[in-house]
Write a protein that holds these residues in place. Structure first.
Motif, PDB file in Angstrom:
ATOM      1  N   VAL A  28      -1.259  24.656 -18.208  1.00 23.04           N
ATOM      2  CA  VAL A  28      -0.846  26.292 -17.416  1.00 23.04           C
ATOM      3  C   VAL A  28      -2.240  26.871 -16.837  1.00 23.04           C
ATOM      4  N   ARG A  29      -1.623  27.399 -15.306  1.00 25.68           N
ATOM      5  CA  ARG A  29      -2.951  27.657 -14.446  1.00 25.68           C
ATOM      6  C   ARG A  29      -3.542  28.941 -14.791  1.00 25.68           C
ATOM      7  N   ALA A  30      -2.977  29.566 -15.582  1.00 28.07           N
ATOM      8  CA  ALA A  30      -3.311  31.256 -16.374  1.00 28.07           C
ATOM      9  C   ALA A  30      -3.960  30.252 -17.121  1.00 28.07           C
ATOM     10  N   GLU A  31      -5.549  32.046 -17.731  1.00 23.87           N
ATOM     11  CA  GLU A  31      -6.480  31.205 -19.345  1.00 23.87           C
ATOM     12  C   GLU A  31      -5.263  31.398 -20.636  1.00 23.87           C
ATOM     13  N   ALA A  32      -5.475  30.000 -20.630  1.00 21.56           N
ATOM     14  CA  ALA A  32      -4.672  29.725 -21.935  1.00 21.56           C
ATOM     15  C   ALA A  32      -5.233  29.396 -22.806  1.00 21.56           C
ATOM     16  N   ARG A  33      -4.713  29.216 -23.678  1.00 25.69           N
ATOM     17  CA  ARG A  33      -5.364  29.138 -25.514  1.00 25.69           C
ATOM     18  C   ARG A  33      -3.669  28.234 -26.340  1.00 25.69           C
ATOM     19  N   PRO A  34      -3.763  26.801 -27.188  1.00 24.11           N
ATOM     20  CA  PRO A  34      -3.363  26.998 -27.689  1.00 24.11           C
ATOM     21  C   PRO A  34      -2.460  27.876 -28.726  1.00 24.11           C
ATOM     22  N   ALA A  35      -1.811  28.408 -29.306  1.00 21.33           N
ATOM     23  CA  ALA A  35      -1.368  29.009 -29.604  1.00 21.33           C
ATOM     24  C   ALA A  35      -1.594  29.063 -31.297  1.00 21.33           C
ATOM     25  N   GLU A  36      -2.370  31.024 -31.234  1.00 19.86           N
ATOM     26  CA  GLU A  36      -2.280  31.204 -32.970  1.00 19.86           C
ATOM     27  C   GLU A  36      -1.953  31.852 -33.768  1.00 19.86           C
ATOM     28  N   GLY A  37      -0.686  32.761 -33.122  1.00 16.89           N
ATOM     29  CA  GLY A  37      -0.125  33.596 -33.946  1.00 16.89           C
ATOM     30  C   GLY A  37      -0.867  34.539 -34.373  1.00 16.89           C
ATOM     31  N   PRO A  38      -0.060  35.165 -34.527  1.00 17.05           N
ATOM     32  CA  PRO A  38       0.520  35.524 -35.869  1.00 17.05           C
ATOM     33  C   PRO A  38       2.230  35.431 -35.312  1.00 17.05           C
ATOM     34  N   GLU A  39       2.626  34.849 -35.670  1.00 18.39           N
ATOM     35  CA  GLU A  39       3.953  34.609 -35.670  1.00 18.39           C
ATOM     36  C   GLU A  39       5.562  35.738 -36.269  1.00 18.39           C
ATOM     37  N   TRP A  40       4.723  36.781 -35.853  1.00 16.20           N
ATOM     38  CA  TRP A  40       5.638  37.663 -36.553  1.00 16.20           C
ATOM     39  C   TRP A  40       7.329  38.562 -36.227  1.00 16.20           C
ATOM     40  N   TRP A  41       8.012  36.983 -35.395  1.00 15.72           N
ATOM     41  CA  TRP A  41       9.274  37.624 -35.009  1.00 15.72           C
ATOM     42  C   TRP A  41       9.645  36.261 -36.374  1.00 15.72           C
ATOM     43  N   GLU A  42       9.143  36.106 -37.196  1.00 17.22           N
ATOM     44  CA  GLU A  42       9.336  35.683 -38.325  1.00 17.22           C
ATOM     45  C   GLU A  42       9.768  36.081 -39.652  1.00 17.22           C
ATOM     46  N   SER A  43       8.930  37.449 -39.498  1.00 14.56           N
ATOM     47  CA  SER A  43       9.717  38.160 -40.632  1.00 14.56           C
ATOM     48  C   SER A  43      10.394  39.813 -39.344  1.00 14.56           C
ATOM     49  N   HIS A  44      10.846  39.616 -38.757  1.00 18.33           N
ATOM     50  CA  HIS A  44      11.229  40.582 -38.059  1.00 18.33           C
ATOM     51  C   HIS A  44      12.362  40.397 -37.685  1.00 18.33           C
ATOM     52  N   SER A  45      13.772  39.846 -38.691  1.00 12.12           N
ATOM     53  CA  SER A  45      15.008  39.243 -38.751  1.00 12.12           C
ATOM     54  C   SER A  45      15.785  40.369 -37.845  1.00 12.12           C
ATOM     55  N   ALA A  46      15.656  41.578 -37.949  1.00 11.24           N
ATOM     56  CA  ALA A  46      16.384  42.510 -37.678  1.00 11.24           C
ATOM     57  C   ALA A  46      16.338  42.346 -36.492  1.00 11.24           C
ATOM     58  N   CYS A  47      15.593  42.049 -35.862  1.00  9.89           N
ATOM     59  CA  CYS A  47      14.941  42.255 -34.127  1.00  9.89           C
ATOM     60  C   CYS A  47      15.315  41.687 -33.541  1.00  9.89           C
ATOM     61  N   GLY A  48      16.541  39.648 -34.166  1.00  6.77           N
ATOM     62  CA  GLY A  48      16.534  39.229 -33.886  1.00  6.77           C
ATOM     63  C   GLY A  48      18.673  39.252 -33.168  1.00  6.77           C
ATOM     64  N   ALA A  49      19.091  38.688 -31.994  1.00  5.99           N
ATOM     65  CA  ALA A  49      20.086  38.483 -31.632  1.00  5.99           C
ATOM     66  C   ALA A  49      21.010  37.924 -32.358  1.00  5.99           C
ATOM     67  N   PRO A  50      22.373  38.144 -32.431  1.00  5.06           N
ATOM     68  CA  PRO A  50      23.082  37.576 -33.138  1.00  5.06           C
ATOM     69  C   PRO A  50      23.565  35.805 -32.688  1.00  5.06           C
ATOM     70  N   ALA A  51      23.470  34.862 -33.427  1.00  6.05           N
ATOM     71  CA  ALA A  51      23.829  33.849 -33.335  1.00  6.05           C
ATOM     72  C   ALA A  51      25.044  33.539 -32.475  1.00  6.05           C
ATOM     73  N   PRO A  52      24.074  32.538 -31.533  1.00  6.98           N
ATOM     74  CA  PRO A  52      24.972  32.349 -30.241  1.00  6.98           C
ATOM     75  C   PRO A  52      26.397  31.133 -30.494  1.00  6.98           C
ATOM     76  N   SER A  53      27.313  31.005 -30.170  1.00  2.00           N
ATOM     77  CA  SER A  53      28.461  29.790 -29.990  1.00  2.00           C
ATOM     78  C   SER A  53      27.628  28.578 -29.806  1.00  2.00           C
ATOM     79  N   ALA A  54      27.622  26.733 -30.235  1.00  2.00           N
ATOM     80  CA  ALA A  54      27.149  26.209 -28.953  1.00  2.00           C
ATOM     81  C   ALA A  54      28.206  25.369 -28.423  1.00  2.00           C
ATOM     82  N   SER A  55      29.254  26.604 -27.584  1.00  2.00           N
ATOM     83  CA  SER A  55      30.754  25.899 -26.972  1.00  2.00           C
ATOM     84  C   SER A  55      29.934  26.059 -25.389  1.00  2.00           C
ATOM     85  N   GLY A  56      29.892  24.966 -24.373  1.00  2.00           N
ATOM     86  CA  GLY A  56      29.472  25.656 -23.331  1.00  2.00           C
ATOM     87  C   GLY A  56      28.522  25.630 -23.281  1.00  2.00           C
TER      88      GLY A  56
END
Length: 278
Positions: free
Chosen positions: A135-163
């Protein structure tokens, strides 16, 4: 200030939503706060503090093209340029008239595998390698918090695997996503022959992610959990996806002398301090 169109719009809206304590002619603070900034011109875009006597300055926002070189913006006299471009920051460090202020770690780039696709094997050393060498921008290994794990209401419906295509998808015009994507294709191609990199425009990338159009995605996510009820801006992950955070990135504000005080926000933006604020 020189900002891309989307950032400029959010910058204007955030400042117009700010509030400051009003003071009457006797110097007594009123109990109810009032707007701190107003748009005093639309073209060019100008934000003025409501209390202009104490402020002594206004903000002129210039729209920068998405592919504009930040060094050109500095040379053309912008007082504030926000960038993560290493060449531009190195250029600014050698300018005695410019000051650099690192902003908040605001974006997490994650490898997202839609439900129904096997998650790729990720070596333990990959995050450090990406941050240090890829990565050319200033970066570090991801440290979290992984908030998306507790915000399932913000997820999109599971897609189909076809195509679904055997491809690694990235948003276009995102140099960090491209650098990560190229490294991941080289790494994962050993296990998935035929894997190739595909780019989608910002709106199309969101639709492709929601549809599970590719077998794996590099997705830029807001690093911090939403501070208010609701879902954050940006891409919504399909429910059941495997999300592997890779690197956190941040930008830097390049400033000329005389820029007024500002607060660094958790989303990587800045907010100028209203007159009279602590």
């Amino acid at each position: 200030m020189a900002l891309p169109a989307g950032q400029a719009e959010r910058f204007m809206a955030a400042h117009q939503a700010d509030r400051a304590t009003a003071v009457d002619c006797e110097g007594v603070s009123r109990s109810s706060p009032v707007p701190a900034f107003r748009a005093s011109s639309a073209s060019p875009a100008i934000l003025s503090p409501i209390d202009t006597l104490r402020a002594g300055w206004v903000m002129l926002i210039r729209i920068a093209e998405a592919d504009a070189d930040p060094r050109d913006l500095m040379d053309r006299g912008a007082d504030v340029v926000i960038t993560a471009d290493p060449a531009a920051l190195e250029y600014a460090r050698h300018r005695p008239d410019l000051r650099l202020v690192p902003l908040a770690w605001s974006t997490t780039y994650a490898l997202v595998t839609p439900p129904g696709s096997p998650p790729p094997p990720i070596p333990q050393s990959l995050r450090a390698e990406l941050a240090r060498d890829v990565v050319r921008a200033e970066a570090r290994p991801a440290e979290g918090p992984e908030w998306w794990e507790s915000h399932s209401a913000c997820g999109a419906p599971a897609p189909s695997a076809s195509g679904r295509r055997v491809a690694l998808a990235i948003p276009s015009r995102d140099a960090t996503a491209r650098a990560i994507g190229e490294r991941m294709v080289a790494l994962l191609g050993r296990e998935s022959p035929g894997l190739r990199l595909v780019e989608y425009g910002a709106d199309e990338f969101g639709a492709a992610l929601a549809d599970g159009r590719a077998s794996v995605f590099v997705v830029p996510l807001q690093r911090l959990a939403p501070g208010t009820p609701g879902c954050p801006e940006g891409y919504h992950l399909p429910l059941g996806s495997t999300v592997v955070p890779l690197v956190d990135t941040r930008a830097t504000a390049v400033l000329r002398p005389g820029v007024p005080a500002f607060r660094i926000q958790g989303d990587g933006s800045i907010r100028f301090v209203p007159p009279g604020a602590p």
